[in-house]
Write an enzyme that holds these catalytic residues in place. Sequence first.
Site: not given
Length: 229
Positions: A86, A94, A99, A103, A129
């Site tokens: 994770d 974000n 975002h 990314d 994630d």
Amino acid sequence: MKRRKGKAGRKAVPPGLPPGARDKATIRRLKRELAAALNQIEQLQASAETDFLLDVFNRRGFERELDRAIAYIKRYQASGALIVLDVDRLKPVNDVFGHAAGDQVLKAIVATLAHQVRASDVIGRLGGDEFGLLLWNLSETDARAKAASLEQAIDQLSFVFGGRTVSAGASTGVAILGAHAEAGKALEEADRAMYARKAQRRHEGSATVIAGQLGRAQPRPISGFLKAR
């Protein structure tokens, strides 16, 4: 006597294929169409099991690979490990930088994972994630060492967004795949271990910050700090 036809006679057949030749042509055409249809089905299946942003398996594709791996392990008495990873601190990236920045972080993490594992191993995005890694022929000791090295490699990543440098991080959990493994239970086991590790890293980070605020050169162990409090 009835005259036999030679090659010249066969060439003189009226235009149009005889029934046998027409059947063969039809079979060839149907085979081409079937091959094209099967190829399209394969492409659609691959797209349904692929994360388009990161070009790795999505959860559906990864779980299919995990099922196959466990079946192979049981049949041939092989071994493997499942790592659930994770990403830490992605949400603030974000929220603050957008975002597109998040990314970019995810792409860098996938590239790092791909560099750390073998071509025969499998990487998948389980959602958001969270990632899964399927590793072949590892002992429990080796699997936990690999999980630690993945954390370390991702901890070393840094990014610059809006003139500010930010770092990523990751927490991992391991489940060993053996003769009695089940996909669902293995995912649950690795997921629980990952959340326990995430909590541990969070406490370690808090202790380091507090120790730094108190002016210590070296952070005290978590247990010692808690006792002191």
